[in-house]
Design a protein around this motif. Sequence first.
Motif, PDB file in Angstrom:
ATOM      1  N   LEU A 113       0.783  -1.355   0.039  1.00  0.00           N
ATOM      2  CA  LEU A 113       0.347   0.017   0.029  1.00  0.00           C
ATOM      3  C   LEU A 113       0.866   1.423  -0.042  1.00  0.00           C
ATOM      4  O   LEU A 113       0.500   2.445  -0.898  1.00  0.00           O
ATOM      5  CB  LEU A 113      -1.003   0.040   1.241  1.00  0.00           C
ATOM      6  CG  LEU A 113      -2.069   1.012   1.431  1.00  0.00           C
ATOM      7  CD1 LEU A 113      -2.899   0.794   0.296  1.00  0.00           C
ATOM      8  CD2 LEU A 113      -2.760   0.775   2.591  1.00  0.00           C
ATOM      9  N   LYS A 114       1.722   1.264   0.851  1.00  0.00           N
ATOM     10  CA  LYS A 114       2.935   2.426   1.010  1.00  0.00           C
ATOM     11  C   LYS A 114       3.506   2.522  -0.520  1.00  0.00           C
ATOM     12  O   LYS A 114       3.997   3.635  -0.624  1.00  0.00           O
ATOM     13  CB  LYS A 114       4.054   2.027   1.886  1.00  0.00           C
ATOM     14  CG  LYS A 114       4.760   3.154   2.519  1.00  0.00           C
ATOM     15  CD  LYS A 114       5.603   2.729   3.757  1.00  0.00           C
ATOM     16  CE  LYS A 114       6.830   3.797   3.962  1.00  0.00           C
ATOM     17  NZ  LYS A 114       7.862   3.154   4.540  1.00  0.00           N
ATOM     18  N   SER A 115       3.632   1.542  -1.281  1.00  0.00           N
ATOM     19  CA  SER A 115       4.207   1.604  -2.799  1.00  0.00           C
ATOM     20  C   SER A 115       3.253   2.068  -3.853  1.00  0.00           C
ATOM     21  O   SER A 115       3.653   1.913  -4.953  1.00  0.00           O
ATOM     22  CB  SER A 115       5.151   0.442  -2.757  1.00  0.00           C
ATOM     23  OG  SER A 115       6.305  -0.002  -1.974  1.00  0.00           O
ATOM     24  N   GLY A 116       1.894   2.176  -3.295  1.00  0.00           N
ATOM     25  CA  GLY A 116       0.807   2.458  -4.177  1.00  0.00           C
ATOM     26  C   GLY A 116       0.303   1.267  -4.806  1.00  0.00           C
ATOM     27  O   GLY A 116      -0.349   1.470  -5.896  1.00  0.00           O
ATOM     28  N   ILE A 117       0.341   0.022  -4.443  1.00  0.00           N
ATOM     29  CA  ILE A 117      -0.212  -1.047  -4.856  1.00  0.00           C
ATOM     30  C   ILE A 117      -1.459  -1.609  -3.790  1.00  0.00           C
ATOM     31  O   ILE A 117      -1.207  -2.014  -2.559  1.00  0.00           O
ATOM     32  CB  ILE A 117       0.824  -2.185  -4.965  1.00  0.00           C
ATOM     33  CG1 ILE A 117       2.012  -1.708  -5.781  1.00  0.00           C
ATOM     34  CG2 ILE A 117       0.038  -3.667  -5.550  1.00  0.00           C
ATOM     35  CD1 ILE A 117       1.801  -1.381  -7.373  1.00  0.00           C
ATOM     36  N   ALA A 118      -2.314  -1.609  -4.364  1.00  0.00           N
ATOM     37  CA  ALA A 118      -3.816  -2.041  -3.510  1.00  0.00           C
ATOM     38  C   ALA A 118      -3.760  -3.563  -3.527  1.00  0.00           C
ATOM     39  O   ALA A 118      -3.263  -4.198  -4.293  1.00  0.00           O
ATOM     40  CB  ALA A 118      -4.922  -1.544  -4.145  1.00  0.00           C
ATOM     41  N   MET A 119      -4.303  -3.896  -2.505  1.00  0.00           N
ATOM     42  CA  MET A 119      -4.471  -5.384  -2.055  1.00  0.00           C
ATOM     43  C   MET A 119      -5.232  -6.108  -3.257  1.00  0.00           C
ATOM     44  O   MET A 119      -4.723  -7.213  -3.486  1.00  0.00           O
ATOM     45  CB  MET A 119      -5.552  -5.521  -0.877  1.00  0.00           C
ATOM     46  CG  MET A 119      -5.281  -6.730  -0.004  1.00  0.00           C
ATOM     47  SD  MET A 119      -6.547  -6.630   1.295  1.00  0.00           S
ATOM     48  CE  MET A 119      -7.023  -8.079   1.503  1.00  0.00           C
ATOM     49  N   GLN A 120      -5.987  -5.455  -4.114  1.00  0.00           N
ATOM     50  CA  GLN A 120      -6.620  -6.219  -5.023  1.00  0.00           C
ATOM     51  C   GLN A 120      -5.955  -6.446  -6.453  1.00  0.00           C
ATOM     52  O   GLN A 120      -6.197  -6.978  -7.353  1.00  0.00           O
ATOM     53  CB  GLN A 120      -8.033  -5.480  -5.480  1.00  0.00           C
ATOM     54  CG  GLN A 120      -9.055  -5.487  -4.481  1.00  0.00           C
ATOM     55  CD  GLN A 120      -8.720  -4.182  -3.427  1.00  0.00           C
ATOM     56  OE1 GLN A 120      -7.661  -3.521  -3.796  1.00  0.00           O
ATOM     57  NE2 GLN A 120      -9.516  -4.085  -2.584  1.00  0.00           N
ATOM     58  N   GLN A 121      -4.490  -5.705  -6.110  1.00  0.00           N
ATOM     59  CA  GLN A 121      -3.552  -5.722  -7.397  1.00  0.00           C
ATOM     60  C   GLN A 121      -2.600  -6.726  -7.408  1.00  0.00           C
ATOM     61  O   GLN A 121      -1.877  -6.975  -8.378  1.00  0.00           O
ATOM     62  CB  GLN A 121      -2.993  -4.458  -7.445  1.00  0.00           C
ATOM     63  CG  GLN A 121      -4.086  -3.512  -7.953  1.00  0.00           C
ATOM     64  CD  GLN A 121      -3.249  -2.046  -8.076  1.00  0.00           C
ATOM     65  OE1 GLN A 121      -2.670  -1.459  -7.020  1.00  0.00           O
ATOM     66  NE2 GLN A 121      -3.295  -1.242  -9.212  1.00  0.00           N
ATOM     67  N   TYR A 122      -2.535  -7.851  -6.399  1.00  0.00           N
ATOM     68  CA  TYR A 122      -1.727  -8.960  -6.285  1.00  0.00           C
ATOM     69  C   TYR A 122      -2.304 -10.121  -5.577  1.00  0.00           C
ATOM     70  O   TYR A 122      -3.378  -9.744  -4.908  1.00  0.00           O
ATOM     71  CB  TYR A 122      -0.270  -8.535  -5.611  1.00  0.00           C
ATOM     72  CG  TYR A 122      -0.776  -7.847  -4.102  1.00  0.00           C
ATOM     73  CD1 TYR A 122      -0.646  -8.736  -2.987  1.00  0.00           C
ATOM     74  CD2 TYR A 122      -0.945  -6.583  -3.814  1.00  0.00           C
ATOM     75  CE1 TYR A 122      -0.729  -8.261  -1.756  1.00  0.00           C
ATOM     76  CE2 TYR A 122      -1.024  -5.994  -2.523  1.00  0.00           C
ATOM     77  CZ  TYR A 122      -1.134  -6.944  -1.469  1.00  0.00           C
ATOM     78  OH  TYR A 122      -1.015  -6.322  -0.306  1.00  0.00           O
ATOM     79  N   SER A 123      -1.799 -11.220  -5.590  1.00  0.00           N
ATOM     80  CA  SER A 123      -2.280 -12.372  -4.868  1.00  0.00           C
ATOM     81  C   SER A 123      -1.420 -12.607  -3.713  1.00  0.00           C
ATOM     82  O   SER A 123      -0.218 -12.501  -3.535  1.00  0.00           O
ATOM     83  CB  SER A 123      -2.246 -13.688  -5.674  1.00  0.00           C
ATOM     84  OG  SER A 123      -2.881 -13.307  -7.108  1.00  0.00           O
ATOM     85  N   THR A 124      -2.128 -13.068  -2.636  1.00  0.00           N
ATOM     86  CA  THR A 124      -1.302 -13.653  -1.399  1.00  0.00           C
ATOM     87  C   THR A 124      -1.542 -15.012  -1.328  1.00  0.00           C
ATOM     88  O   THR A 124      -2.511 -15.340  -1.305  1.00  0.00           O
ATOM     89  CB  THR A 124      -1.781 -12.709  -0.113  1.00  0.00           C
ATOM     90  OG1 THR A 124      -1.732 -11.443  -0.349  1.00  0.00           O
ATOM     91  CG2 THR A 124      -0.893 -13.170   0.977  1.00  0.00           C
TER      92      THR A 124
END
Length: 317
Positions: free
Chosen positions: A134-145
């Motif tokens: 998030l701090k790097s501008g990437i929202a949770m929906q944009q990657y897989s965990t």
Amino acid sequence: MSPAWAGDSPTISIMVGGISKFIYLPVKLADQLGYFKDEKLQVELLSQPSGVDAENELLSGSVQAVAGAYDHTIDLQSKGKEVCSIATFLQVPGEVEVVSKGSPMKSMADAKGKTLGVTGLGSSTDFLTRYMALKSGIAMQQYSTLPVGADNSFIAAVQQRRIDAGMTTEPTVSRLLAKGDASVMVDMRTVEGTQKALGGIYPFTGLYVDAGWLASHKQQAAGLAHAIARTMAYIHSHSADEIADQMPKDYYGGDKALYVQALKSTLSMYTPDGKMPAGGPENVLHVLAAINPAIKGKHIDLSRTYTNAYVAAAPAH
């Protein structure tokens, strides 16, 4: 009252979120050194691959204490459950975001469309991964965990390229680096690295108990905290070799020299006395509020999430 407390079983069961991890080393070391016995406590150490699993064992009343991440105490208070940390092991997370060999990722800003490994969903590695993305501008929906556990299961996920990057601790980090399977992207084994990644000091693991159990078991809680405070003093007055000699041989992963080297590079992450570092809880709350809508804007009473009273009262040995 939980049935686990009824009749006051003489054994205190402590669930550890991955017993061979360096971030939980103080609780195993205390047991190995006989410090719990010195406090007239009968302690049983159990292990789960992830801190979130350990937390569930505490809430169900199956165990009396958890060696887990402090941030769970804040998360649980937001859900109406009261647990309290009585001793702090780490002043920094000791976590490292490693990049799998061949992955194009250079920083968390490259996480879009990637698969990131965590120990378990809802675990502290999950919280920290979400915050750094998030701090790097990437929202949770944009990657897989992907939950991949720790130790050998984490290493397998890296080697099989099931994850592009992932968060893990020592000695797993050193094992991956030694084989050339991964490289370090974010290093939270030091105060400097943690401040850069999380904006301040971030007390991580410690020993927490249910507030109800604490209210009725102050003597046992004091004994646990005293044993940990004494262990922290041992860590800061002995070499990595001497500490490694006290640990079970199967913790070395077949390479004692690598284990000692990894331990040597991370000794600064341990608190000197088991006390919660000043300003730490506030920064943990800041990080959690940024990624968790249930915490953002909600009043969290940090004074109920930890106490230094028991470690502060530890007798000098």
